[in-house]
Design a protein around this motif. Structure first.
Motif, PDB file in Angstrom:
ATOM      1  N   VAL A  90      44.942  33.265  37.510  1.00 44.74           N
ATOM      2  CA  VAL A  90      44.150  33.869  36.426  1.00 44.74           C
ATOM      3  C   VAL A  90      42.712  33.941  36.914  1.00 44.74           C
ATOM      4  CG1 VAL A  90      43.413  33.742  34.027  1.00 44.74           C
ATOM      5  CG2 VAL A  90      45.680  32.895  34.682  1.00 44.74           C
ATOM      6  N   ILE A  91      42.212  35.155  37.065  1.00 38.51           N
ATOM      7  CA  ILE A  91      40.885  35.378  37.640  1.00 38.51           C
ATOM      8  C   ILE A  91      39.992  36.060  36.602  1.00 38.51           C
ATOM      9  CG2 ILE A  91      39.602  36.634  39.433  1.00 38.51           C
ATOM     10  CD1 ILE A  91      42.056  36.272  41.237  1.00 38.51           C
ATOM     11  N   GLY A  92      38.767  35.595  36.510  1.00 36.10           N
ATOM     12  CA  GLY A  92      37.796  36.212  35.615  1.00 36.10           C
ATOM     13  C   GLY A  92      36.791  37.035  36.398  1.00 36.10           C
ATOM     14  N   GLN A  93      36.183  37.992  35.721  1.00 41.00           N
ATOM     15  CA  GLN A  93      35.072  38.740  36.294  1.00 41.00           C
ATOM     16  C   GLN A  93      33.934  38.801  35.290  1.00 41.00           C
ATOM     17  OE1 GLN A  93      34.928  42.929  36.219  1.00 41.00           O
ATOM     18  NE2 GLN A  93      33.589  43.165  37.995  1.00 41.00           N
ATOM     19  N   VAL A  94      32.734  38.466  35.748  1.00 38.13           N
ATOM     20  CA  VAL A  94      31.518  38.723  34.971  1.00 38.13           C
ATOM     21  C   VAL A  94      30.845  39.910  35.648  1.00 38.13           C
ATOM     22  CG1 VAL A  94      29.270  37.852  34.259  1.00 38.13           C
ATOM     23  CG2 VAL A  94      31.264  36.335  34.220  1.00 38.13           C
ATOM     24  N   SER A  95      30.911  41.050  34.992  1.00 40.86           N
ATOM     25  CA  SER A  95      30.444  42.309  35.596  1.00 40.86           C
ATOM     26  C   SER A  95      29.018  42.623  35.177  1.00 40.86           C
ATOM     27  CB  SER A  95      31.357  43.460  35.167  1.00 40.86           C
ATOM     28  OG  SER A  95      31.092  43.822  33.819  1.00 40.86           O
ATOM     29  N   GLY A  96      28.430  43.590  35.897  1.00 39.86           N
ATOM     30  CA  GLY A  96      27.215  44.218  35.424  1.00 39.86           C
ATOM     31  C   GLY A  96      27.556  45.253  34.364  1.00 39.86           C
ATOM     32  N   PRO A  97      26.578  46.065  33.953  1.00 41.71           N
ATOM     33  CA  PRO A  97      26.833  47.066  32.913  1.00 41.71           C
ATOM     34  C   PRO A  97      27.939  48.032  33.320  1.00 41.71           C
ATOM     35  CG  PRO A  97      24.487  46.778  33.240  1.00 41.71           C
ATOM     36  CD  PRO A  97      25.151  46.025  34.340  1.00 41.71           C
ATOM     37  N   LEU A  98      28.907  48.241  32.449  1.00 42.04           N
ATOM     38  CA  LEU A  98      30.047  49.101  32.767  1.00 42.04           C
ATOM     39  C   LEU A  98      29.694  50.585  32.773  1.00 42.04           C
ATOM     40  CD1 LEU A  98      32.875  47.191  30.908  1.00 42.04           C
ATOM     41  CD2 LEU A  98      32.781  47.681  33.353  1.00 42.04           C
ATOM     42  N   SER A 155      40.986  30.252  36.399  1.00 44.18           N
ATOM     43  CA  SER A 155      40.725  29.169  37.352  1.00 44.18           C
ATOM     44  C   SER A 155      39.716  29.596  38.406  1.00 44.18           C
ATOM     45  CB  SER A 155      42.025  28.723  38.026  1.00 44.18           C
ATOM     46  OG  SER A 155      42.590  29.789  38.780  1.00 44.18           O
ATOM     47  N   ALA A 156      39.335  30.885  38.398  1.00 41.33           N
ATOM     48  CA  ALA A 156      38.319  31.394  39.319  1.00 41.33           C
ATOM     49  C   ALA A 156      37.613  32.577  38.666  1.00 41.33           C
ATOM     50  CB  ALA A 156      38.946  31.823  40.642  1.00 41.33           C
ATOM     51  N   ILE A 157      36.323  32.736  38.972  1.00 40.75           N
ATOM     52  CA  ILE A 157      35.521  33.821  38.401  1.00 40.75           C
ATOM     53  C   ILE A 157      34.726  34.493  39.507  1.00 40.75           C
ATOM     54  CG2 ILE A 157      33.730  34.459  36.726  1.00 40.75           C
ATOM     55  CD1 ILE A 157      34.419  31.952  35.142  1.00 40.75           C
ATOM     56  N   VAL A 158      34.728  35.833  39.501  1.00 39.69           N
ATOM     57  CA  VAL A 158      33.920  36.638  40.417  1.00 39.69           C
ATOM     58  C   VAL A 158      32.754  37.221  39.620  1.00 39.69           C
ATOM     59  CG1 VAL A 158      33.888  38.620  41.968  1.00 39.69           C
ATOM     60  CG2 VAL A 158      35.965  37.233  41.771  1.00 39.69           C
ATOM     61  N   PHE A 159      31.554  37.116  40.171  1.00 45.26           N
ATOM     62  CA  PHE A 159      30.338  37.600  39.501  1.00 45.26           C
ATOM     63  C   PHE A 159      29.785  38.818  40.225  1.00 45.26           C
ATOM     64  CE2 PHE A 159      30.842  33.211  38.415  1.00 45.26           C
ATOM     65  CZ  PHE A 159      30.416  33.105  37.096  1.00 45.26           C
ATOM     66  N   ASP A 160      29.174  39.728  39.464  1.00 46.55           N
ATOM     67  CA  ASP A 160      28.643  40.959  40.043  1.00 46.55           C
ATOM     68  C   ASP A 160      27.289  40.787  40.719  1.00 46.55           C
ATOM     69  OD1 ASP A 160      30.607  42.843  39.869  1.00 46.55           O
ATOM     70  OD2 ASP A 160      29.538  44.167  38.500  1.00 46.55           O
ATOM     71  N   ASN A 161      26.621  39.660  40.517  1.00 43.86           N
ATOM     72  CA  ASN A 161      25.433  39.360  41.326  1.00 43.86           C
ATOM     73  C   ASN A 161      25.209  37.846  41.347  1.00 43.86           C
ATOM     74  OD1 ASN A 161      24.124  38.754  38.892  1.00 43.86           O
ATOM     75  ND2 ASN A 161      22.265  39.887  39.405  1.00 43.86           N
ATOM     76  N   VAL A 169      32.762  32.847  42.713  1.00 41.54           N
ATOM     77  CA  VAL A 169      32.367  33.689  43.848  1.00 41.54           C
ATOM     78  C   VAL A 169      31.246  34.612  43.390  1.00 41.54           C
ATOM     79  CG1 VAL A 169      33.095  35.464  45.491  1.00 41.54           C
ATOM     80  CG2 VAL A 169      34.683  33.629  44.853  1.00 41.54           C
ATOM     81  N   ALA A 170      30.102  34.536  44.063  1.00 40.45           N
ATOM     82  CA  ALA A 170      28.986  35.450  43.791  1.00 40.45           C
ATOM     83  C   ALA A 170      29.179  36.733  44.597  1.00 40.45           C
ATOM     84  CB  ALA A 170      27.669  34.769  44.126  1.00 40.45           C
ATOM     85  N   TRP A 171      28.196  37.666  44.508  1.00 43.13           N
ATOM     86  CA  TRP A 171      28.432  38.977  45.106  1.00 43.13           C
ATOM     87  C   TRP A 171      27.544  39.300  46.299  1.00 43.13           C
ATOM     88  CZ3 TRP A 171      32.567  41.871  44.695  1.00 43.13           C
ATOM     89  CH2 TRP A 171      32.536  43.183  45.203  1.00 43.13           C
ATOM     90  N   ASP A 172      26.243  39.138  46.207  1.00 40.12           N
ATOM     91  CA  ASP A 172      25.358  39.670  47.247  1.00 40.12           C
ATOM     92  C   ASP A 172      25.086  38.681  48.376  1.00 40.12           C
ATOM     93  OD1 ASP A 172      24.972  42.173  45.942  1.00 40.12           O
ATOM     94  OD2 ASP A 172      23.606  41.175  44.559  1.00 40.12           O
ATOM     95  N   ASP A 173      25.223  37.379  48.093  1.00 43.00           N
ATOM     96  CA  ASP A 173      24.963  36.316  49.066  1.00 43.00           C
ATOM     97  C   ASP A 173      23.496  36.242  49.461  1.00 43.00           C
ATOM     98  OD1 ASP A 173      25.654  34.097  50.539  1.00 43.00           O
ATOM     99  OD2 ASP A 173      26.180  35.226  52.329  1.00 43.00           O
TER     100      ASP A 173
END
Length: 280
Positions: free
Chosen positions: A129-137, A188-194, A219-223
């Motif tokens: 189960v993976i989550g995403q926190v996105s920027g503006p759609l 259990s894991a989340i990917v972020f857009d920045n 997991v972040a995005w730009d590093d």
């Protein structure tokens, strides 16, 4: 005879934060200026609160001949700014997917492909189960990332949960809190857009007594440097943002020299593993 100074314009429309809070654009501008400054071209940055204010800046620059060309960022599908700058006679380069550029020179990053890679990385760690926190759609690159996440999650039989932010720390915190609110469906894991929203995500997890990565991987995005300074240090989909700035400088130089429009592909991004991710 003294040459007339040349300038490139960049407008950032940000409702909730200023340029100083967004590491991506610091690194992007460093790369841009690394190429443009030695050739006598300066960069003019205007930070505004919304799209109408951004349009007004382009109109003012065109009327006053304040810049020789502009860089367009955060485009939406069918974005009005592409036609606007053409009508104003402002040469332009798009930082984004070629589908949004209507033939303008483009610096392109494979957002969908890199999002799929992020899912593969987490799936290989056992996350289901993976989550995403996105920027503006409304932004095309956000839609492409969301599409990549959805496609790879479907391919692997994973559940994807999503929440939307605006790239700020506070919306990252709030969006993560939304994803973590119900224990039975918690990712259990989340990917972020920045990276800034990922820092907000770390705070949201701490406020709920959840350990990173023991309870939830992130997991972040730009590093940017923020990822290394975070506690725990953030794994990230690492982009060479400085190089993206250099490519944008090459594209804008070509535009000002009346060379044919081209697509400049950004370097391949890759996962950098740090302390915020673990097997599940």
């Amino acid at each position: 005879m003294t040459k007339t100074p040349r300038r490139v314009g960049l407008v950032l429309a940000r409702a909730s934060q200023v340029l100083g809070e967004e590491p991506f654009y610091h690194e992007f501008l460093e790369g841009l200026e690394r190429v443009l400054t030695p050739s006598g071209v300066s960069v003019l940055v205007s930070v505004v609160t919304d799209r109408p204010a951004e349009v007004a800046v382009y109109e003012r620059w065109a009327a006053q001949r304040g810049v020789d060309a502009v860089i367009l960022v955060d485009l939406s599908p069918g974005d009005e700014r592409v036609g606007l700058v053409a009508g104003l006679g402002l040469p332009a380069v798009v930082l984004g997917d070629p589908s949004t550029a209507d033939g303008l020179p483009t610096v392109w990053t494979d957002d969908a492909g890199f999002a799929r890679e992020a899912v593969r990385f987490l799936a290989d760690l056992g996350h289901r189960v993976i989550g995403q926190v996105s920027g503006p759609l409304s932004f095309a690159h956000t839609q492409l990332r969301r599409g990549g996440l959805e496609a790879e999650s479907a391919t692997r039989g994973l559940t994807l949960l999503t929440s939307e932010g605006d790239y700020s720390y506070e919306t990252g915190r709030a969006a993560t809190a939304e994803l973590l609110a119900v224990e039975a469906s918690r990712p259990s894991a989340i990917v972020f857009d920045n990276d800034l929203m990922a820092l907000g995500g770390l705070q949201a997890a701490a406020e709920r007594g959840l350990a990173v990565p023991g309870d939830v991987s992130m997991v972040a995005w730009d590093d940017s440097a923020l990822c290394q300074l975070a506690v725990p240090a953030l794994s990230a989909m690492s982009h060479d943002v400085g190089r993206i700035g250099e490519l944008a400088a090459q594209a804008i130089s070509d535009v000002m020299a009346d060379r044919p429009a081209a697509v400049y592909e950004a370097p391949t991004a890759h996962i950098v593993v740090r302390e915020s991710t673990a097997a599940h």
